[in-house]
Design a protein around this motif. Structure first.
Motif, PDB file in Angstrom:
ATOM      1  N   PHE A 173      32.272  39.560  45.623  1.00  0.00           N
ATOM      2  CA  PHE A 173      33.552  38.871  45.827  1.00  0.00           C
ATOM      3  C   PHE A 173      33.983  38.030  44.627  1.00  0.00           C
ATOM      4  O   PHE A 173      35.139  37.613  44.541  1.00  0.00           O
ATOM      5  CB  PHE A 173      33.508  37.995  47.089  1.00  0.00           C
ATOM      6  N   THR A 174      33.080  37.759  43.673  1.00  0.00           N
ATOM      7  CA  THR A 174      33.488  37.059  42.457  1.00  0.00           C
ATOM      8  C   THR A 174      33.967  38.025  41.371  1.00  0.00           C
ATOM      9  O   THR A 174      34.261  37.603  40.252  1.00  0.00           O
ATOM     10  CB  THR A 174      32.331  36.194  41.905  1.00  0.00           C
ATOM     11  N   GLY A 175      34.066  39.314  41.711  1.00  0.00           N
ATOM     12  CA  GLY A 175      34.579  40.311  40.785  1.00  0.00           C
ATOM     13  C   GLY A 175      33.510  41.289  40.349  1.00  0.00           C
ATOM     14  O   GLY A 175      32.344  40.933  40.230  1.00  0.00           O
ATOM     15  N   GLU A 176      33.912  42.541  40.144  1.00  0.00           N
ATOM     16  CA  GLU A 176      32.992  43.585  39.701  1.00  0.00           C
ATOM     17  C   GLU A 176      33.327  43.986  38.266  1.00  0.00           C
ATOM     18  O   GLU A 176      34.498  44.175  37.912  1.00  0.00           O
ATOM     19  CB  GLU A 176      33.081  44.819  40.599  1.00  0.00           C
ATOM     20  N   TYR A 177      32.288  44.129  37.464  1.00  0.00           N
ATOM     21  CA  TYR A 177      32.424  44.507  36.058  1.00  0.00           C
ATOM     22  C   TYR A 177      31.672  45.816  35.860  1.00  0.00           C
ATOM     23  O   TYR A 177      30.456  45.874  36.034  1.00  0.00           O
ATOM     24  CB  TYR A 177      31.864  43.405  35.152  1.00  0.00           C
ATOM     25  N   PRO A 203      40.732  34.396  44.162  1.00  0.00           N
ATOM     26  CA  PRO A 203      41.496  33.650  43.155  1.00  0.00           C
ATOM     27  C   PRO A 203      40.701  32.537  42.487  1.00  0.00           C
ATOM     28  O   PRO A 203      40.897  32.237  41.314  1.00  0.00           O
ATOM     29  CB  PRO A 203      42.667  33.076  43.965  1.00  0.00           C
ATOM     30  N   ALA A 204      39.766  31.914  43.217  1.00  0.00           N
ATOM     31  CA  ALA A 204      38.995  30.805  42.648  1.00  0.00           C
ATOM     32  C   ALA A 204      38.172  31.235  41.459  1.00  0.00           C
ATOM     33  O   ALA A 204      37.785  30.411  40.639  1.00  0.00           O
ATOM     34  CB  ALA A 204      38.086  30.194  43.713  1.00  0.00           C
ATOM     35  N   THR A 205      37.865  32.528  41.349  1.00  0.00           N
ATOM     36  CA  THR A 205      37.055  32.984  40.218  1.00  0.00           C
ATOM     37  C   THR A 205      37.904  33.561  39.097  1.00  0.00           C
ATOM     38  O   THR A 205      37.366  34.084  38.134  1.00  0.00           O
ATOM     39  CB  THR A 205      36.030  34.036  40.688  1.00  0.00           C
ATOM     40  N   THR A 206      39.215  33.474  39.236  1.00  0.00           N
ATOM     41  CA  THR A 206      40.079  33.879  38.132  1.00  0.00           C
ATOM     42  C   THR A 206      39.874  32.899  36.986  1.00  0.00           C
ATOM     43  O   THR A 206      39.875  31.686  37.176  1.00  0.00           O
ATOM     44  CB  THR A 206      41.559  33.880  38.566  1.00  0.00           C
ATOM     45  N   ALA A 207      39.674  33.407  35.801  1.00  0.00           N
ATOM     46  CA  ALA A 207      39.332  32.544  34.675  1.00  0.00           C
ATOM     47  C   ALA A 207      40.520  31.729  34.193  1.00  0.00           C
ATOM     48  O   ALA A 207      41.684  32.068  34.434  1.00  0.00           O
ATOM     49  CB  ALA A 207      38.783  33.395  33.537  1.00  0.00           C
ATOM     50  N   GLY A 208      40.220  30.638  33.506  1.00  0.00           N
ATOM     51  CA  GLY A 208      41.235  29.833  32.866  1.00  0.00           C
ATOM     52  C   GLY A 208      41.760  28.712  33.732  1.00  0.00           C
ATOM     53  O   GLY A 208      41.090  28.209  34.644  1.00  0.00           O
ATOM     54  N   ALA A 256      35.348  40.955  50.282  1.00  0.00           N
ATOM     55  CA  ALA A 256      34.460  41.922  49.631  1.00  0.00           C
ATOM     56  C   ALA A 256      34.484  43.267  50.339  1.00  0.00           C
ATOM     57  O   ALA A 256      34.517  44.329  49.697  1.00  0.00           O
ATOM     58  CB  ALA A 256      33.037  41.371  49.591  1.00  0.00           C
ATOM     59  N   LEU A 257      34.492  43.233  51.658  1.00  0.00           N
ATOM     60  CA  LEU A 257      34.451  44.481  52.420  1.00  0.00           C
ATOM     61  C   LEU A 257      35.791  45.218  52.413  1.00  0.00           C
ATOM     62  O   LEU A 257      35.848  46.390  52.786  1.00  0.00           O
ATOM     63  CB  LEU A 257      34.013  44.198  53.863  1.00  0.00           C
ATOM     64  N   SER A 258      36.843  44.537  51.944  1.00  0.00           N
ATOM     65  CA  SER A 258      38.148  45.207  51.807  1.00  0.00           C
ATOM     66  C   SER A 258      38.208  46.044  50.528  1.00  0.00           C
ATOM     67  O   SER A 258      39.157  46.815  50.324  1.00  0.00           O
ATOM     68  CB  SER A 258      39.284  44.182  51.806  1.00  0.00           C
ATOM     69  N   LYS A 259      37.193  45.905  49.659  1.00  0.00           N
ATOM     70  CA  LYS A 259      37.132  46.637  48.402  1.00  0.00           C
ATOM     71  C   LYS A 259      36.126  47.785  48.531  1.00  0.00           C
ATOM     72  O   LYS A 259      35.206  47.744  49.344  1.00  0.00           O
ATOM     73  CB  LYS A 259      36.665  45.698  47.271  1.00  0.00           C
TER      74      LYS A 259
END
Length: 385
Positions: A126-130, A141-146, A166-169
């Motif tokens: 949920f904090t983003g996949e790389y 949104p809280a983990t969007t940088a800047g 997370a489960l929606s992805k």
């Protein structure tokens, strides 16, 4: 050793013997761009504690050696231990489908409790996949940088909300087919603990870990924005209208990371915890063995068990470890498998969208591992971990 001795800026061992190699390593780490660091080492020479850098930008005071710090993903080791303690009590099955405990999420029934703890569930982070090809799928949104992260750092997120996002992805892979570090696994583990125990995770943590070990400086804050004094300050740096701004983010609502990394502790409490864990004071032998049984990960020479990394030192030894960062604060936690040598550290730095402190943090970690567990720095070509 008295508290006064432990708090000396020079960091003298219990025997009164100085450790100049450790003091130099700390200063080199600060010179690499880290704002401040405190180190605690227990080995055959006794206890050594020291710090370097500053606690707060613009001031001269060093970081407090007994200070509180947001420990980031070290939280996962506490959470995994708590799950395994409930396994020991016969209340959770390691190879039971998570859906049996948390049916409301519609989880794939192939996902087991073990897969959560070992990051093999494939559930979206949920904090983003790389992804290896450079693709990034953003998380909450809280983990969007800047500046957006700075502006949203006091928002409250419910654990169920993080899981549902997370489960929606799309899943990263089929359950059990691969390994990928996902904070969602440990938020599900938190909800599992609460469902089985019938009480908040912080209460169960106090019952089974914090109170038995006397960890008075450790807490699972959930949504509490402040951390107790003393503490070094955490920072976040971003650019706005062509100007670089550095903001003190020591105060933040850790619900954005939940049990993926929300706990606060001290270097002394982390030492007590990891030593007790590896020496069998928290888990029966068969479950400690399960915890430290690894599968290969993408990082060379490392493997992940159930909430811990088992790292090859490169010199024929291994260390049980987990590290973690939480937006300007970070903590290191290492032990030999017998608990005879431990190393814990608290770090304060300026985080940013480019994670520009990451390399310095990795190099700092390797430098300290080499000094404490290998016996001196290795050559510069040795890979960082």
């Amino acid at each position: 050793m008295s508290k006064t001795t432990r708090n000396t800026a020079e960091g003298l061992a219990a025997t009164g013997q100085d450790r100049p190699e450790l003091r130099k390593a700390l200063q080199d780490i600060v010179d690499s761009g880290i704002i401040g660091i405190t180190l605690r080492v227990h080995d055959e020479r006794g206890e050594w504690v020291g710090s370097a850098g500053v606690s707060k930008l613009g001031e001269a005071a060093k970081p407090p050696v007994d200070g509180h710090v947001r420990i980031g993903s070290n939280t996962k080791t506490f959470t995994a231990t708590l799950v395994l303690q409930l396994v020991a009590e016969g209340r959770i099955g390691l190879d039971t489908p998570v859906a049996d405990y948390l049916p409301e999420f519609g989880l794939d029934r192939r996902i087991t409790v073990r897969m959560l703890l070992q990051h093999t569930s494939g559930v979206f982070n949920f904090t983003g996949e790389y992804y290896p090809d450079g693709t990034v799928v953003p998380g909450i949104p809280a983990t969007t940088a800047g500046k957006e992260w700075v502006d949203n750092r006091f928002a409250t997120y419910r654990p169920e909300e993080l899981v549902r996002l997370a489960l929606s992805k799309p899943a990263r892979f089929e359950p059990g087919a691969d390994w990928s570090y996902s904070n969602t696994n440990y938020v599900l583990a938190r909800l599992l603990i609460e469902r089985v125990a019938g009480r908040p995770v912080a209460e169960e943590m106090r019952r089974l870990i914090l109170e038995p070990l006397g960890l008075s400086g450790t807490m699972a804050p959930t949504t509490q924005t402040e951390i107790a004094e003393p503490h070094a300050h955490a920072y976040y740096r971003y650019e706005e209208a062509g100007e670089v701004r550095t903001v003190d983010v020591t105060s933040q609502n850790p619900s954005w990371i939940s049990s993926g990394g929300d706990m606060v502790s001290t270097t002394e409490d982390l030492r007590t915890f990891i030593s007790a864990l590896v020496s069998g004071k928290l888990l029966p032998a068969h479950l400690l063995a399960e915890m430290c049984a690894t599968r290969p990960t993408p990082a060379p020479g490392m493997g992940y068990g159930l909430g811990v990394f088992v790292q090859d030192t490169g010199e024929g030894g291994t260390v049980i470890t987990h590290n973690g960062g939480a937006a300007g604060h970070a903590a290191l936690m290492y032990s030999t498998p017998d608990g005879g040598t431990t190393m814990t550290a608290a770090v304060n730095y300026a985080d940013d969208a480019d994670l520009s402190a990451a390399l310095a943090f990795q190099q700092a970690t390797q430098r300290l591992v080499d000094e404490v567990f290998v016996g001196g720095s290795t050559d510069a070509d040795r890979p960082s971990v």
